[in-house]
Design a protein around this motif. Structure first.
Motif, mmCIF file in Angstrom:
data_model
loop_
_atom_site.group_PDB
_atom_site.id
_atom_site.type_symbol
_atom_site.label_atom_id
_atom_site.label_comp_id
_atom_site.label_asym_id
_atom_site.label_seq_id
_atom_site.Cartn_x
_atom_site.Cartn_y
_atom_site.Cartn_z
ATOM 1 N N SER A 6 -2.087 11.146 7.665
ATOM 2 C CA SER A 6 -3.238 10.434 7.117
ATOM 3 C C SER A 6 -3.084 8.922 7.203
ATOM 4 N N VAL A 7 -4.240 8.218 7.347
ATOM 5 C CA VAL A 7 -4.246 6.762 7.245
ATOM 6 C C VAL A 7 -4.865 6.318 5.919
ATOM 7 N N PHE A 8 -5.097 7.265 5.005
ATOM 8 C CA PHE A 8 -5.620 6.911 3.684
ATOM 9 C C PHE A 8 -4.549 6.164 2.898
ATOM 10 N N GLN A 9 -4.939 5.032 2.291
ATOM 11 C CA GLN A 9 -3.985 4.210 1.542
ATOM 12 C C GLN A 9 -4.670 3.560 0.351
ATOM 13 N N LEU A 10 -3.888 3.325 -0.708
ATOM 14 C CA LEU A 10 -4.319 2.546 -1.865
ATOM 15 C C LEU A 10 -3.340 1.398 -2.042
ATOM 16 N N GLY A 11 -3.859 0.192 -2.393
ATOM 17 C CA GLY A 11 -2.935 -0.916 -2.528
ATOM 18 C C GLY A 11 -3.541 -2.144 -3.154
ATOM 19 N N ILE A 12 -2.743 -3.207 -3.141
ATOM 20 C CA ILE A 12 -3.120 -4.506 -3.687
ATOM 21 C C ILE A 12 -3.017 -5.548 -2.570
ATOM 22 N N VAL A 13 -4.031 -6.406 -2.472
ATOM 23 C CA VAL A 13 -4.068 -7.470 -1.458
ATOM 24 C C VAL A 13 -4.243 -8.809 -2.168
ATOM 25 N N VAL A 14 -3.540 -9.833 -1.686
ATOM 26 C CA VAL A 14 -3.660 -11.185 -2.230
ATOM 27 C C VAL A 14 -3.878 -12.165 -1.076
ATOM 28 N N ASN A 15 -4.911 -12.996 -1.156
ATOM 29 C CA ASN A 15 -5.156 -14.060 -0.188
ATOM 30 C C ASN A 15 -5.084 -15.409 -0.894
ATOM 31 N N LEU A 16 -4.239 -16.314 -0.353
ATOM 32 C CA LEU A 16 -4.035 -17.630 -0.955
ATOM 33 C C LEU A 16 -4.308 -18.722 0.078
ATOM 34 N N GLY A 17 -5.077 -19.724 -0.335
ATOM 35 C CA GLY A 17 -5.308 -20.879 0.512
ATOM 36 C C GLY A 17 -6.442 -20.743 1.492
ATOM 37 N N GLY A 18 -7.307 -19.746 1.312
ATOM 38 C CA GLY A 18 -8.410 -19.545 2.239
ATOM 39 C C GLY A 18 -9.725 -20.109 1.741
ATOM 40 N N GLN A 19 -10.748 -20.017 2.597
ATOM 41 C CA GLN A 19 -12.084 -20.461 2.233
ATOM 42 C C GLN A 19 -12.735 -19.475 1.271
ATOM 43 N N GLU A 20 -13.658 -19.972 0.492
ATOM 44 C CA GLU A 20 -14.375 -19.109 -0.428
ATOM 45 C C GLU A 20 -15.483 -18.379 0.309
ATOM 46 N N GLY A 21 -15.983 -17.304 -0.304
ATOM 47 C CA GLY A 21 -17.113 -16.574 0.258
ATOM 48 C C GLY A 21 -16.770 -15.147 0.578
ATOM 49 N N HIS B 286 0.836 -1.192 0.000
ATOM 50 C CA HIS B 286 0.000 0.000 0.000
ATOM 51 C C HIS B 286 0.877 1.250 0.000
ATOM 52 N N THR B 287 0.306 2.339 -0.492
ATOM 53 C CA THR B 287 0.983 3.629 -0.442
ATOM 54 C C THR B 287 -0.062 4.732 -0.432
ATOM 55 N N ASN B 288 0.390 5.974 -0.210
ATOM 56 C CA ASN B 288 -0.535 7.118 -0.226
ATOM 57 C C ASN B 288 0.172 8.339 -0.807
ATOM 58 N N PHE B 289 -0.506 9.481 -0.785
ATOM 59 C CA PHE B 289 0.027 10.690 -1.402
ATOM 60 C C PHE B 289 1.202 11.283 -0.620
ATOM 61 N N SER B 290 1.394 10.820 0.623
ATOM 62 C CA SER B 290 2.552 11.256 1.409
ATOM 63 C C SER B 290 3.771 10.378 1.155
ATOM 64 N N GLN B 291 3.621 9.395 0.236
ATOM 65 C CA GLN B 291 4.684 8.448 -0.123
ATOM 66 C C GLN B 291 5.028 7.510 1.023
ATOM 67 N N ASN B 292 4.062 7.284 1.925
ATOM 68 C CA ASN B 292 4.242 6.323 3.003
ATOM 69 C C ASN B 292 3.837 4.945 2.478
ATOM 70 N N THR B 293 4.825 4.090 2.184
ATOM 71 C CA THR B 293 4.601 2.801 1.539
ATOM 72 C C THR B 293 4.784 1.670 2.543
ATOM 73 N N ALA B 294 3.865 0.692 2.508
ATOM 74 C CA ALA B 294 3.902 -0.411 3.466
ATOM 75 C C ALA B 294 3.824 -1.745 2.753
ATOM 76 N N LEU B 295 4.644 -2.692 3.208
ATOM 77 C CA LEU B 295 4.583 -4.089 2.786
ATOM 78 C C LEU B 295 4.027 -4.898 3.952
ATOM 79 N N GLN B 296 3.030 -5.760 3.682
ATOM 80 C CA GLN B 296 2.359 -6.480 4.755
ATOM 81 C C GLN B 296 2.227 -7.963 4.420
ATOM 82 N N GLY B 297 2.238 -8.793 5.459
ATOM 83 C CA GLY B 297 2.031 -10.219 5.266
ATOM 84 C C GLY B 297 1.444 -10.836 6.515
ATOM 85 N N ALA B 298 0.610 -11.877 6.338
ATOM 86 C CA ALA B 298 0.007 -12.597 7.460
ATOM 87 C C ALA B 298 -0.129 -14.062 7.087
#
Length: 252
Positions: A235-250, A46-58
């Motif tokens: 700001s906590v406003f962010q735009l990004g891409i999320v990927v979930n693998l191996g989870g239940q549908e729905g 994720h990133t925002n207009f302040s150029q605060n970029t985050a990499l996340q994993g769970a």
């Protein structure tokens, strides 16, 4: 005339002190992996207009236990104001990492509820210059947080570009205790500061291709204590891409 020449640097110093009261803490976006079963992985950027970029994993260690981690970075060198002089600059540098452990469950109506607690460390630096006079603030950050995530049952489908785009919604509330220590102004030691932040956010996810989703995060940041250099100013406003693998549908 001499008094005016002496007064000008003093006024400039006051202006820099006032303008430098922006927070040294740039909050990483609250992570909402919405895990559903053992072995599932969720990742995002994720990133925002302040150029605060985050990499996340769970990752789901068990059917109800998950771990998460994130790293965020910011490097910004720009004018202090959009219409201001290009010689009045503001440089910001921020690095932060956090890890957490939590509980997740799938509700009967296919929604997901999660609770996480965690710890973070980071560093912040801010330099502002005006008419040749500069001021630099820097220090180390330490953080403890609790967070709840919830996916809403409501879902929609947007139709554009001759295609249906499934859309889902969710919300999160994060409470953080943050300390600013080893704090200096122009290299001179200062009193440490601390604050308690509440960050209620909502997120919208649009399915793009397979497990890939576009995510928009919007919300607020509240500081419960009155502080000068560690406050809810970013700001906590962010735009990004999320990927979930191996989870239940729905819906989630």
């Amino acid at each position: 005339m001499a008094s005016k020449l002496l007064l000008r640097p003093a006024l400039l110093s006051v202006l820099i002190i006032v303008s430098s009261c922006s927070s040294l803490y740039f909050p990483p976006p609250p992570q909402a992996p919405l895990l559903t079963q053992k072995g599932e992985f969720s990742g995002g950027i994720h990133t925002n207009f302040s150029q605060n970029t985050a990499l996340q994993g769970a990752y789901a260690l068990g059917d109800h236990i998950g771990v998460q981690g994130s790293a965020s970075f910011l490097r910004s060198d720009k004018k202090q104001s959009f219409f201001g002089s290009k010689n009045n600059r503001k440089y910001e540098e921020h690095s932060f990492g956090e890890v957490g452990l939590g509980y997740f469950t799938r509700l009967p109506d296919q929604r997901v509820l999660e609770f996480y607690g965690g710890y973070g460390l980071g560093y912040g630096k801010r330099t502002e210059s005006r008419e040749g006079v500069s001021k630099t603030l820097e220090g180390n950050l330490e953080k403890y947080y609790l967070q709840a995530n919830f996916s809403k049952k409501e879902s929609k489908t947007w139709h554009f570009f001759s295609r249906d785009w499934p859309v889902s919604y969710g919300m999160a509330l994060r409470a953080s205790y943050v300390q600013l220590h080893d704090f200096t102004i122009d290299g001179k030691p200062q009193e440490p500061e601390d604050n308690i932040f509440l960050e209620p956010i909502s997120f919208t996810r649009i399915s793009v291709l397979g497990p890939i989703q576009f995510q928009m995060i919007s919300g607020s940041n509240f500081g419960l204590r009155s502080r000068r250099y560690l406050k809810a100013a970013n700001s906590v406003f962010q735009l990004g891409i999320v990927v979930n693998l191996g989870g239940q549908e729905g819906m989630r």
